[in-house]
Design a protein around this motif. Structure first.
Motif, PDB file in Angstrom:
ATOM      1  N   PHE A 154     -14.575  20.280  19.467  1.00  0.00           N
ATOM      2  CA  PHE A 154     -13.137  20.067  19.605  1.00  0.00           C
ATOM      3  C   PHE A 154     -12.501  20.114  18.220  1.00  0.00           C
ATOM      4  O   PHE A 154     -12.985  19.475  17.290  1.00  0.00           O
ATOM      5  N   ALA A 155     -11.409  20.842  18.089  1.00  0.00           N
ATOM      6  CA  ALA A 155     -10.601  20.817  16.868  1.00  0.00           C
ATOM      7  C   ALA A 155      -9.247  20.209  17.232  1.00  0.00           C
ATOM      8  O   ALA A 155      -8.550  20.724  18.108  1.00  0.00           O
ATOM      9  N   ILE A 156      -8.889  19.114  16.569  1.00  0.00           N
ATOM     10  CA  ILE A 156      -7.659  18.393  16.889  1.00  0.00           C
ATOM     11  C   ILE A 156      -6.647  18.613  15.770  1.00  0.00           C
ATOM     12  O   ILE A 156      -6.912  18.339  14.599  1.00  0.00           O
ATOM     13  N   VAL A 167      -3.112  18.138  19.627  1.00  0.00           N
ATOM     14  CA  VAL A 167      -3.398  19.442  20.224  1.00  0.00           C
ATOM     15  C   VAL A 167      -4.888  19.724  20.067  1.00  0.00           C
ATOM     16  O   VAL A 167      -5.419  19.699  18.958  1.00  0.00           O
ATOM     17  N   PHE A 168      -5.545  20.003  21.195  1.00  0.00           N
ATOM     18  CA  PHE A 168      -6.984  20.235  21.223  1.00  0.00           C
ATOM     19  C   PHE A 168      -7.291  21.696  21.516  1.00  0.00           C
ATOM     20  O   PHE A 168      -6.733  22.278  22.451  1.00  0.00           O
ATOM     21  N   THR A 200      -2.793  19.522  25.301  1.00  0.00           N
ATOM     22  CA  THR A 200      -2.005  18.491  24.631  1.00  0.00           C
ATOM     23  C   THR A 200      -2.377  17.110  25.139  1.00  0.00           C
ATOM     24  O   THR A 200      -2.571  16.899  26.337  1.00  0.00           O
ATOM     25  N   VAL A 201      -2.476  16.171  24.198  1.00  0.00           N
ATOM     26  CA  VAL A 201      -2.830  14.791  24.489  1.00  0.00           C
ATOM     27  C   VAL A 201      -1.761  13.892  23.876  1.00  0.00           C
ATOM     28  O   VAL A 201      -1.436  14.017  22.685  1.00  0.00           O
ATOM     29  N   THR A 204       0.747   8.506  22.451  1.00  0.00           N
ATOM     30  CA  THR A 204       1.049   7.165  22.962  1.00  0.00           C
ATOM     31  C   THR A 204      -0.011   6.688  23.937  1.00  0.00           C
ATOM     32  O   THR A 204      -0.553   5.582  23.804  1.00  0.00           O
ATOM     33  N   THR A 205      -0.333   7.507  24.938  1.00  0.00           N
ATOM     34  CA  THR A 205      -1.291   7.103  25.975  1.00  0.00           C
ATOM     35  C   THR A 205      -2.711   7.562  25.692  1.00  0.00           C
ATOM     36  O   THR A 205      -3.658   7.064  26.306  1.00  0.00           O
ATOM     37  N   LEU A 206      -2.866   8.545  24.779  1.00  0.00           N
ATOM     38  CA  LEU A 206      -4.160   9.154  24.459  1.00  0.00           C
ATOM     39  C   LEU A 206      -4.795   9.818  25.676  1.00  0.00           C
ATOM     40  O   LEU A 206      -6.011   9.936  25.778  1.00  0.00           O
ATOM     41  N   GLN A 207      -3.959  10.278  26.607  1.00  0.00           N
ATOM     42  CA  GLN A 207      -4.416  10.973  27.798  1.00  0.00           C
ATOM     43  C   GLN A 207      -3.948  12.428  27.775  1.00  0.00           C
ATOM     44  O   GLN A 207      -2.900  12.745  27.208  1.00  0.00           O
ATOM     45  N   ILE A 208      -4.719  13.305  28.417  1.00  0.00           N
ATOM     46  CA  ILE A 208      -4.325  14.711  28.534  1.00  0.00           C
ATOM     47  C   ILE A 208      -3.066  14.810  29.374  1.00  0.00           C
ATOM     48  O   ILE A 208      -2.991  14.253  30.467  1.00  0.00           O
TER      49      ILE A 208
END
Length: 255
Positions: A154-156, A167-168, A200-201, A204-208
């Motif tokens: 993964f590249a963030i 962005v992943f 996109t993640v 705030t929520t750290l969710q996809i």
């Protein structure tokens, strides 16, 4: 800036919850339309969707994405509060951890993770977090057992303050066995390749919250019949996605 030891472990509780939830959904992913195949395939679309669902939810892509996002968020927060910056550029860390369900649980699972990440910078600002994951997972119910190994990179990016989302860009390879315990379905071995750009993640929520991944899955049944499918995963947010087989059915994924 003070370095944080093993920040990925802080998301262990979230990973555990996701794996338990995956155990509830992996057996029968929801099909959005009838399977209109004219002849009986070696492995059905629903069975393929079960493997894809496990690869995404059962300690797979979704859990690893959440863990990587948590780590990036911890470093971003620590950097904002630090008096100096730059000493973490080029920093790398690695570790492993394991956890599993109770042996007598109706749905059993085990997870064995190793991970490594590297922080890259440009002009003393974070440019990307580059993660590698390796995992062994297993999941069992009264009807099936699934065991797999996976490797991911993964590249963030999206690390600057102006960006609301991480962005992943992701590559994920998975090898799995699915064994039917009651003879109601096929037993088979599969190889899955997953590739996603600009998932996109939320910071705030750290969710996809959005993104699309291309998936190709090939394999062979224990009776020697081969199969091959391709499809796409579209992330819908709220821990949901849809897997659509090219020219075939669509299946809901949830974790």
């Amino acid at each position: 800036m003070k370095r944080m030891s093993n920040p990925l472990l802080r998301s262990k509780a979230a990973l555990l919850f996701m794996c338990v939830a995956a155990g509830m959904s992996v057996v029968m992913p929801s099909c959005k339309k009838d399977d209109k195949e004219s002849s009986q395939p070696a492995v059905s679309q629903a069975e393929v969707a079960t493997v894809v669902n496990s690869a995404v939810t059962n300690g797979g892509v979704a859990a690893q994405t959440s863990a990587a996002a948590t780590t990036a968020s911890l470093y971003l927060g620590a950097r904002k509060s630090a008096k100096t910056t730059g000493d973490d550029c080029g920093y790398t860390d690695e570790d492993s951890f394991q956890f599993s369900s109770d042996a007598n649980a109706s749905t059993t699972f085990s997870i064995d993770y190793t991970y490594k990440f590297v922080i890259t910078c440009a002009a003393d600002q974070y440019q990307s977090f580059n993660f590698t994951f390796a995992a062994k997972t297993s999941l069992g119910t009264s009807k099936i057992s699934v065991a797999d190994t996976s490797a991911a990179t993964f590249a963030i990016t999206g690390l600057d303050d102006a960006s609301k989302n991480l962005v992943f860009n992701q590559a994920f390879d998975n090898k799995a066995s699915l064994i039917s315990k009651d003879g109601s379905g096929n037993s088979f071995y599969s190889t899955l390749k997953y590739s996603a750009t600009d998932v996109t993640v939320s910071k705030t929520t750290l969710q996809i919250i959005s993104g699309t991944a291309a998936v190709k899955i090939t394999g062979i049944t224990t009776t020697g019949k081969s199969f091959s499918y391709e499809g796409t995963i579209v992330y819908k947010g709220s821990n949901k996605a849809v897997f659509t087989i090219t020219g075939g059915s669509s299946f809901d994924l949830q974790w």
